[in-house]
Design a protein around this motif. Sequence first.
Motif, PDB file in Angstrom:
ATOM      1  N   VAL A   1      18.322  14.787 -10.161  1.00 48.23           N
ATOM      2  CA  VAL A   1      17.069  14.165 -10.803  1.00 48.23           C
ATOM      3  C   VAL A   1      16.080  14.760  -9.633  1.00 48.23           C
ATOM      4  N   LEU A   2      15.004  14.923 -10.124  1.00 51.26           N
ATOM      5  CA  LEU A   2      13.716  15.300  -9.256  1.00 51.26           C
ATOM      6  C   LEU A   2      12.441  14.507  -9.781  1.00 51.26           C
ATOM      7  N   PHE A   3      12.190  13.826  -8.580  1.00 52.06           N
ATOM      8  CA  PHE A   3      10.861  13.156  -8.645  1.00 52.06           C
ATOM      9  C   PHE A   3       9.606  13.775  -8.210  1.00 52.06           C
ATOM     10  N   VAL A   4       8.361  13.780  -8.714  1.00 49.91           N
ATOM     11  CA  VAL A   4       7.477  14.478  -8.204  1.00 49.91           C
ATOM     12  C   VAL A   4       6.227  13.864  -8.554  1.00 49.91           C
TER      13      VAL A   4
ATOM     14  N   ASN B   1       3.987  13.998  -2.217  1.00 48.07           N
ATOM     15  CA  ASN B   1       5.428  13.556  -1.881  1.00 48.07           C
ATOM     16  C   ASN B   1       5.644  12.419  -0.441  1.00 48.07           C
ATOM     17  N   LYS B   2       4.536  11.798  -0.399  1.00 49.14           N
ATOM     18  CA  LYS B   2       4.496  10.929   0.743  1.00 49.14           C
ATOM     19  C   LYS B   2       4.920   9.160   0.284  1.00 49.14           C
ATOM     20  N   TRP B   3       4.213   9.039  -0.826  1.00 45.06           N
ATOM     21  CA  TRP B   3       4.525   7.580  -1.150  1.00 45.06           C
ATOM     22  C   TRP B   3       5.340   7.433  -2.613  1.00 45.06           C
ATOM     23  N   ARG B   4       4.883   8.106  -3.939  1.00 40.51           N
ATOM     24  CA  ARG B   4       5.584   7.743  -5.074  1.00 40.51           C
ATOM     25  C   ARG B   4       6.774   8.453  -5.309  1.00 40.51           C
ATOM     26  N   SER B   5       6.788   9.533  -5.055  1.00 41.23           N
ATOM     27  CA  SER B   5       8.206  10.465  -5.434  1.00 41.23           C
ATOM     28  C   SER B   5       9.112  10.089  -4.152  1.00 41.23           C
ATOM     29  N   LEU B   6       8.551   9.821  -3.015  1.00 42.35           N
ATOM     30  CA  LEU B   6       9.566   9.766  -1.937  1.00 42.35           C
ATOM     31  C   LEU B   6      10.077   8.354  -2.041  1.00 42.35           C
TER      32      LEU B   6
ATOM     33  N   THR C   1      14.147   7.661  -2.655  1.00 40.47           N
ATOM     34  CA  THR C   1      14.749   6.517  -1.464  1.00 40.47           C
ATOM     35  C   THR C   1      15.371   5.394  -2.471  1.00 40.47           C
ATOM     36  N   ILE C   2      14.838   5.088  -3.553  1.00 41.00           N
ATOM     37  CA  ILE C   2      15.593   4.006  -4.383  1.00 41.00           C
ATOM     38  C   ILE C   2      16.746   4.264  -4.788  1.00 41.00           C
ATOM     39  N   TYR C   3      16.897   5.838  -5.377  1.00 44.66           N
ATOM     40  CA  TYR C   3      17.954   5.939  -6.159  1.00 44.66           C
ATOM     41  C   TYR C   3      18.815   6.977  -5.435  1.00 44.66           C
ATOM     42  N   LYS C   4      18.756   7.436  -4.088  1.00 44.22           N
ATOM     43  CA  LYS C   4      19.268   8.445  -3.401  1.00 44.22           C
ATOM     44  C   LYS C   4      21.029   7.946  -3.083  1.00 44.22           C
ATOM     45  N   ASN C   5      21.335   6.848  -2.982  1.00 45.29           N
ATOM     46  CA  ASN C   5      22.604   6.521  -2.794  1.00 45.29           C
ATOM     47  C   ASN C   5      23.385   6.186  -4.185  1.00 45.29           C
ATOM     48  N   LYS C   6      22.796   6.283  -5.416  1.00 47.95           N
ATOM     49  CA  LYS C   6      23.486   5.990  -6.554  1.00 47.95           C
ATOM     50  C   LYS C   6      24.490   7.254  -6.523  1.00 47.95           C
ATOM     51  N   SER C   7      25.770   6.751  -7.184  1.00 48.17           N
ATOM     52  CA  SER C   7      26.784   7.867  -7.229  1.00 48.17           C
ATOM     53  C   SER C   7      26.741   8.668  -8.575  1.00 48.17           C
TER      54      SER C   7
ATOM     55  N   PHE D   1      24.194  10.321  -9.868  1.00 52.93           N
ATOM     56  CA  PHE D   1      23.369  11.375  -9.866  1.00 52.93           C
ATOM     57  C   PHE D   1      22.833  11.834  -8.236  1.00 52.93           C
ATOM     58  N   CYS D   2      22.232  13.097  -8.304  1.00 48.31           N
ATOM     59  CA  CYS D   2      22.013  13.451  -6.850  1.00 48.31           C
ATOM     60  C   CYS D   2      20.248  13.394  -6.979  1.00 48.31           C
ATOM     61  N   VAL D   3      19.582  13.063  -6.055  1.00 42.54           N
ATOM     62  CA  VAL D   3      18.142  12.788  -6.174  1.00 42.54           C
ATOM     63  C   VAL D   3      17.423  13.650  -5.247  1.00 42.54           C
ATOM     64  N   LYS D   4      16.292  14.247  -5.540  1.00 43.58           N
ATOM     65  CA  LYS D   4      15.407  14.892  -4.497  1.00 43.58           C
ATOM     66  C   LYS D   4      13.980  14.510  -5.006  1.00 43.58           C
ATOM     67  N   SER D   5      13.100  14.689  -3.959  1.00 49.68           N
ATOM     68  CA  SER D   5      11.690  14.708  -4.520  1.00 49.68           C
ATOM     69  C   SER D   5      10.896  15.763  -3.915  1.00 49.68           C
ATOM     70  N   ALA D   6       9.416  15.933  -4.481  1.00 51.76           N
ATOM     71  CA  ALA D   6       8.731  16.961  -4.133  1.00 51.76           C
ATOM     72  C   ALA D   6       7.186  16.493  -4.400  1.00 51.76           C
ATOM     73  N   GLY D   7       6.117  17.576  -3.968  1.00 53.52           N
ATOM     74  CA  GLY D   7       4.862  17.126  -4.285  1.00 53.52           C
ATOM     75  C   GLY D   7       4.179  18.667  -4.839  1.00 53.52           C
ATOM     76  N   THR D   8       3.153  18.271  -5.735  1.00 47.48           N
ATOM     77  CA  THR D   8       2.394  19.575  -6.188  1.00 47.48           C
ATOM     78  C   THR D   8       1.517  20.156  -5.327  1.00 47.48           C
ATOM     79  N   GLU D   9       0.942  19.348  -4.493  1.00 45.23           N
ATOM     80  CA  GLU D   9      -0.108  19.773  -3.485  1.00 45.23           C
ATOM     81  C   GLU D   9       0.149  20.774  -2.148  1.00 45.23           C
ATOM     82  N   ASN D  10      -0.444  21.620  -1.875  1.00 42.81           N
ATOM     83  CA  ASN D  10      -0.127  22.409  -0.709  1.00 42.81           C
ATOM     84  C   ASN D  10       0.021  21.505   0.457  1.00 42.81           C
ATOM     85  N   SER D  11      -0.530  20.001   0.668  1.00 39.49           N
ATOM     86  CA  SER D  11      -0.314  19.429   1.683  1.00 39.49           C
ATOM     87  C   SER D  11       0.948  18.560   1.512  1.00 39.49           C
TER      88      SER D  11
END
Length: 106
Positions: free
Chosen positions: A4-7, A11-16, A20-26, A28-38
């Motif tokens: 599962v990917l959150f965007v 990638n500092k507040w919402r997707s992160l 954080t909420i879902y990363k320890n669930k067994s 699924f595997c979770v990552k996050s990223a942002g669309t901006e260069n920053s």
Amino acid sequence: MKNVLFVCSRNKWRSLTAETIYKNKSDFCVKSAGTENSARIKINSKLLVWADLIFVMEKHHKEKLILNFRDEIQNKKIFILEIPDVYKFMDKELIDEIKMTVAGHL
């Protein structure tokens, strides 16, 4: 196990927060990223290919993925959560909104 990917934008507040909420669930595997260069972690082809489910915070995030990664997101499920950029990292209201909007999909 689903990947599962959150965007969001930077990638500092919402997707992160979502990661954080879902990363320890067994289930699924979770990552996050942002669309901006920053972005803390910038969205890339590898992340999109890895993801089974993609959750974007706003419609313009999905539009950027379509514009820049058409091949990688082909046949991917992308859900728009409609969560505006008005929260800080781990705000209680943000956590509640993410859980409520994601619940039907995970």
